[in-house]
Design a protein around this motif. Sequence first.
Motif, mmCIF file in Angstrom:
data_model
loop_
_atom_site.group_PDB
_atom_site.id
_atom_site.type_symbol
_atom_site.label_atom_id
_atom_site.label_comp_id
_atom_site.label_asym_id
_atom_site.label_seq_id
_atom_site.Cartn_x
_atom_site.Cartn_y
_atom_site.Cartn_z
ATOM 1 N N TYR A 88 14.117 -15.678 31.920
ATOM 2 C CA TYR A 88 12.865 -15.737 32.672
ATOM 3 C C TYR A 88 13.048 -16.794 33.759
ATOM 4 O O TYR A 88 13.527 -17.888 33.476
ATOM 5 C CB TYR A 88 11.714 -16.147 31.752
ATOM 6 C CG TYR A 88 11.365 -15.082 30.728
ATOM 7 C CD1 TYR A 88 10.403 -14.114 31.023
ATOM 8 C CD2 TYR A 88 11.992 -15.044 29.492
ATOM 9 C CE1 TYR A 88 10.072 -13.131 30.086
ATOM 10 C CE2 TYR A 88 11.668 -14.057 28.555
ATOM 11 C CZ TYR A 88 10.711 -13.110 28.862
ATOM 12 O OH TYR A 88 10.395 -12.130 27.948
ATOM 13 N N PHE A 89 12.686 -16.455 35.004
ATOM 14 C CA PHE A 89 12.899 -17.401 36.110
ATOM 15 C C PHE A 89 11.668 -17.513 36.998
ATOM 16 O O PHE A 89 10.808 -16.631 37.004
ATOM 17 C CB PHE A 89 14.130 -17.019 36.944
ATOM 18 C CG PHE A 89 14.233 -15.542 37.237
ATOM 19 C CD1 PHE A 89 15.019 -14.711 36.434
ATOM 20 C CD2 PHE A 89 13.536 -14.968 38.300
ATOM 21 C CE1 PHE A 89 15.108 -13.341 36.692
ATOM 22 C CE2 PHE A 89 13.629 -13.606 38.565
ATOM 23 C CZ PHE A 89 14.415 -12.790 37.743
ATOM 24 N N GLY B 155 25.428 -11.474 24.062
ATOM 25 C CA GLY B 155 25.905 -10.575 25.102
ATOM 26 C C GLY B 155 26.063 -11.254 26.432
ATOM 27 O O GLY B 155 26.450 -12.416 26.510
ATOM 28 N N MET B 156 25.751 -10.511 27.477
ATOM 29 C CA MET B 156 25.969 -10.973 28.833
ATOM 30 C C MET B 156 25.136 -12.214 29.167
ATOM 31 O O MET B 156 23.967 -12.300 28.820
ATOM 32 C CB MET B 156 25.582 -9.847 29.783
ATOM 33 C CG MET B 156 25.990 -10.131 31.173
ATOM 34 S SD MET B 156 25.694 -8.705 32.188
ATOM 35 C CE MET B 156 25.506 -9.531 33.737
ATOM 36 N N THR B 157 25.751 -13.159 29.842
ATOM 37 C CA THR B 157 25.006 -14.307 30.340
ATOM 38 C C THR B 157 25.084 -14.288 31.865
ATOM 39 O O THR B 157 25.817 -13.477 32.449
ATOM 40 C CB THR B 157 25.597 -15.642 29.834
ATOM 41 O OG1 THR B 157 26.917 -15.782 30.359
ATOM 42 C CG2 THR B 157 25.631 -15.706 28.316
ATOM 43 N N LYS B 158 24.344 -15.182 32.466
ATOM 44 C CA LYS B 158 24.309 -15.295 33.919
ATOM 45 C C LYS B 158 25.717 -15.507 34.482
ATOM 46 O O LYS B 158 26.049 -15.028 35.564
ATOM 47 C CB LYS B 158 23.420 -16.491 34.253
ATOM 48 C CG LYS B 158 23.002 -16.529 35.661
ATOM 49 C CD LYS B 158 22.158 -17.739 35.948
ATOM 50 C CE LYS B 158 21.822 -17.699 37.409
ATOM 51 N NZ LYS B 158 21.684 -18.981 38.011
ATOM 52 N N ALA C 87 8.983 -10.793 41.230
ATOM 53 C CA ALA C 87 10.165 -10.859 40.362
ATOM 54 C C ALA C 87 11.423 -10.539 41.164
ATOM 55 O O ALA C 87 12.454 -11.205 41.019
ATOM 56 C CB ALA C 87 10.002 -9.891 39.198
ATOM 57 N N ILE C 88 11.332 -9.536 42.037
ATOM 58 C CA ILE C 88 12.524 -9.120 42.759
ATOM 59 C C ILE C 88 12.908 -10.113 43.852
ATOM 60 O O ILE C 88 14.086 -10.428 44.015
ATOM 61 C CB ILE C 88 12.354 -7.689 43.305
ATOM 62 C CG1 ILE C 88 12.441 -6.752 42.105
ATOM 63 C CG2 ILE C 88 13.423 -7.330 44.329
ATOM 64 C CD1 ILE C 88 11.721 -5.504 42.247
ATOM 65 N N PHE D 9 16.859 -12.692 43.733
ATOM 66 C CA PHE D 9 17.947 -13.009 44.665
ATOM 67 C C PHE D 9 18.248 -14.498 44.724
ATOM 68 O O PHE D 9 19.313 -14.899 45.156
ATOM 69 C CB PHE D 9 17.647 -12.450 46.055
ATOM 70 C CG PHE D 9 17.790 -10.962 46.084
ATOM 71 C CD1 PHE D 9 19.039 -10.386 46.008
ATOM 72 C CD2 PHE D 9 16.675 -10.152 46.120
ATOM 73 C CE1 PHE D 9 19.187 -9.013 45.984
ATOM 74 C CE2 PHE D 9 16.809 -8.771 46.088
ATOM 75 C CZ PHE D 9 18.064 -8.207 46.024
ATOM 76 N N LYS D 10 17.295 -15.304 44.310
ATOM 77 C CA LYS D 10 17.547 -16.752 44.248
ATOM 78 C C LYS D 10 18.163 -17.120 42.910
ATOM 79 O O LYS D 10 18.834 -18.126 42.777
ATOM 80 C CB LYS D 10 16.242 -17.513 44.465
ATOM 81 C CG LYS D 10 15.647 -17.209 45.827
ATOM 82 C CD LYS D 10 14.518 -18.156 46.159
ATOM 83 C CE LYS D 10 13.992 -17.872 47.547
ATOM 84 N NZ LYS D 10 12.572 -17.528 47.510
ATOM 85 N N TRP D 11 17.924 -16.294 41.915
ATOM 86 C CA TRP D 11 18.431 -16.566 40.570
ATOM 87 C C TRP D 11 19.846 -16.015 40.361
ATOM 88 O O TRP D 11 20.712 -16.668 39.792
ATOM 89 C CB TRP D 11 17.475 -15.965 39.518
ATOM 90 C CG TRP D 11 17.950 -16.134 38.110
ATOM 91 C CD1 TRP D 11 17.758 -17.229 37.318
ATOM 92 C CD2 TRP D 11 18.711 -15.196 37.339
ATOM 93 N NE1 TRP D 11 18.358 -17.035 36.099
ATOM 94 C CE2 TRP D 11 18.946 -15.798 36.087
ATOM 95 C CE3 TRP D 11 19.214 -13.914 37.595
ATOM 96 C CZ2 TRP D 11 19.672 -15.151 35.079
ATOM 97 C CZ3 TRP D 11 19.928 -13.278 36.598
ATOM 98 C CH2 TRP D 11 20.154 -13.900 35.358
#
Length: 254
Positions: free
Chosen positions: A188-189, A203-206, A227-228, A232-234
């Motif tokens: 969550y960002f 599983g997958m991380t950033k 959110a979208i 792009f910043k996250w």
Amino acid sequence: EVMRDISDIDNLEVKLNQTLPVKKVKVVPGDADQDEDVKQLLGQAAAHEMNQLVQDDSIVTVTGGSTMAAVASQLHPIDRIRPLFVPARGGLGDMHEYQASSICVQMAKQMNGSYRLLYVPDTVGKEVYAKMMEEPAVKDVISLIEKANMVIHGIGDALKMANRRKASAEQMDILKENSAVGEAFGYYFDQNGKTIHQLNSIGMTKEHLTDDKNVITVAGGTSKCKAISAFFKWGRSDVLIIDEAIARYLLTQQ
Ligand code: F6P
């Protein structure tokens, strides 16, 4: 009228291609929040992009959600191409049909490909989590996720996703107090791309969202606008597939 609408969409794509940090933007007409058919259009567009990028030895990491389910339903076998599908994350508390593992199986079936799954319970404590990470079967799938050439994923509104996953009141408070706007891959960002909370799943991380992977991002609906733009910043993406509602919002953000 129809001709004007089409060139209008083309215009949105051209403008967004110039401003967003992605290689390609595809826009489908409408607003997925208003019209269920728009999700299928997103699915169709995403399946088309995937077909162009997928190769026989491709490993494709997939997330869950209704948008990814729409993508899966639009996939078809391609000659001599049998990709391997792996889920991005183990249980995130999503409904069964929206879980990454279910989508993964469906995508493999639709393309005559194969799949590997992460067998993990939805909520595990820290100790169990650490133990599971040592399991050879889990390590195997994680290494496939690391090696993946392609990632196809959805994005959600933070609070909507937390509600869908029946987050505790305490968790909801953390998200609200920190103004979380988006969710992807169990993170969550906020609008500046800062991670507010990460779900404890396997599983997958950033860190796996590396440049060597073709990342296809698919999302639609006015409720996902913030959110979208925060995504792009996250994180990062190569191909963005959105609906007109989001496209118009993103242009006002430039
Ligand atoms: O739960 C998996 C997931 O991909 C989330 O990361 C994302 O926020 C959500 O699904 C999107 O769901 P939907 O496509 O149903 O809006």
